[in-house]
Design a protein around this motif. Structure first.
Motif: not given
Length: 458
Positions: A320, A391, A404-405, A436
């Protein structure tokens, strides 16, 4: 087709942003300068890009002025600056800033530039003109249309009380600007967390939080609140022994708790790497990759090498963006290992990849001992009581970036963490779901990996 203005026509303002080297400044009616003179490198030579004079607050003007004053030089830094812009005070090209703008003009100048902030981790030599075109790889889509979700808080009220999850919450000072360079308000922050709660809350549940509060936005002083005494009785809290003292920590188990914290000015959420029931046993190993005077493409290269080595020993990692300058890779594990054990594993991995690519990684703990132009693998983040940005959280940086994943095939050259921000990520999250999810549902054991690691390292 209608040749007149009507509801069939939609006007959309498109903006972009990138890094630029500060090459000088021009005096104006305000102090200490009216605008900055910007450039970028082309064929190892600095090229003039234009000036930026908007987007500054009184505080950022002063801060930038203090940074550029010691760098003043008599030698011109650029050779292609038009005379009509006025007299330039040159500065050594050692500082980088972020600027958003609408487009490039026909003579290759910035149109409607707005200053967004400084970039302390980017080397000026890495700043080139970004075309937005990709040669061999596809950078993840970050310009999705707006989310279909309706905003929780209406735009016309500065204060409102709502019932959420059986709790009555009062939201106040909603017009207060939290991101001055971008105009995002406290309302925008709360609405964002209301929209992303279903994705974020599962990654916060059961984890003590370190509350970092920005009551007046990102350009003003913040403070940490570890002790949650005096909070509402319905808010989940737990007593933790820290530094020989007992502290009451908040645990965010639901949407109402998340929005209560956002109303306090908690722009990002920073949970433990373990949950209350297994507090001394983290449920993931954190691989923290930070740039040390290098561009983000080096972070991408380092992350992909880490992925390759993890795969070689039978482990899966989940990448991420941090929302800041680096990248996190989570390696989910069974909560049976101590923080010391997960740190030792991360250290072995760090030394392994550094031995394979000494030109790419630097590992010394002391900043002065690190090598510029390389990626710092910070394995020391794996420690008892450490917190890390979760996340899906906003970060307190210009542009309102979001942690952001990513899919691994999105971790490619050209990726920029700033391309994921409050204005565009919700639609992406609706489209891709929780990338995630495996961090929560697919814990791994380290014993088989250690055996393979021993063989791989000889």
């Amino acid at each position: 087709y209608e040749s007149r203005r009507s509801g069939s026509w939609i006007k959309i303002k498109v903006t972009t942003q990138q890094d630029f080297v500060i090459c000088g400044y021009i005096l104006g009616e305000r102090e200490p300068f009216g605008s900055l003179v910007l450039g970028y490198y082309k064929n190892k030579k600095l090229v003039y890009a234009g000036n930026v004079g908007s987007g500054f607050t009184e505080q950022s003007l002063k801060a930038v002025g203090e940074k550029i004053k010691p760098l003043i030089t008599k030698k011109p830094v650029l050779s292609d600056v038009p005379r009509e812009i006025g007299e330039v005070t040159w500065v050594k090209p050692e500082l980088v800033c972020v600027v958003k703008f609408t487009s490039w003009t026909n003579d290759d100048r910035l149109r409607a530039p707005v200053f967004m902030g400084m970039r302390t981790e980017v080397s000026p030599e890495d700043v080139v003109r970004e075309t937005g075109l990709l040669a061999e790889n596809q950078v993840p889509e970050a310009t999705d249309p707006e989310s279909k979700q309706e905003a929780l808080l209406p735009a016309d009220k500065a204060e409102i009380t709502l019932d959420l999850d059986g709790h009555r919450l009062k939201f106040t000072n909603l017009h207060k600007v939290f991101y001055p360079a971008d105009g995002y308000t406290k309302r925008d922050v709360i609405n964002f967390y209301a929209a992303v709660a279903d994705l974020l809350v599962p990654h916060l549940q059961g984890r003590p939080l370190s509350l970092k509060r920005y009551p007046n936005g990102i350009d003003h002083d913040y403070f940490f609140q570890k002790d949650a005494s005096g909070f509402p009785v319905w808010l989940h809290r737990a007593e933790l022994a820290e530094d020989e003292e007992s502290k009451t920590r908040v645990i965010c188990d639901d949407k109402a708790s998340l929005l209560y914290l956002a109303n306090l000015g908690c722009i990002d959420q920073n949970p433990y790497m373990s949950r209350m029931e297994t507090l001394e046993h983290p449920d993931f190993i954190l691989i923290d990759l930070d740039p040390y005077h290098c561009g983000y493409d080096r972070i991408v290269e380092a992350a992909q090498l880490v992925r390759e080595k993890l795969r070689l020993i039978g482990l899966t990692g989940y990448p991420k963006t941090t929302g800041g300058n680096g990248m996190h890779v989570y390696v989910p594990v069974e909560p049976i290992y101590s923080s010391a054990q997960t740190r030792q594993f991360a250290e072995v991995l760090a030394r392994w990849v550094a031995a394979v690519r000494p030109d790419l990684f630097t590992t010394p703990r002391m900043v002065s001992a690190r090598e510029k132009g390389k990626v710092y693998f910070d394995y020391l983040q794996n420690a008892s009581g450490k917190t890390i940005s979760a996340p899906y959280v906003l970060r307190a940086y210009p542009g309102a970036p979001v942690a952001t994943p990513l899919k691994w095939d999105e971790v490619v050259p050209g990726l920029k963490p700033q391309q994921f921000h409050i204005a565009n990520v919700l639609r992406r999250f609706e489209r891709v779901g929780d990338l995630f999810a495996g961090v929560l549902s697919k814990p791994q054991e380290l014993a088989p990996a250690l055996e393979k690691l021993s063989v791989a390292m000889g």
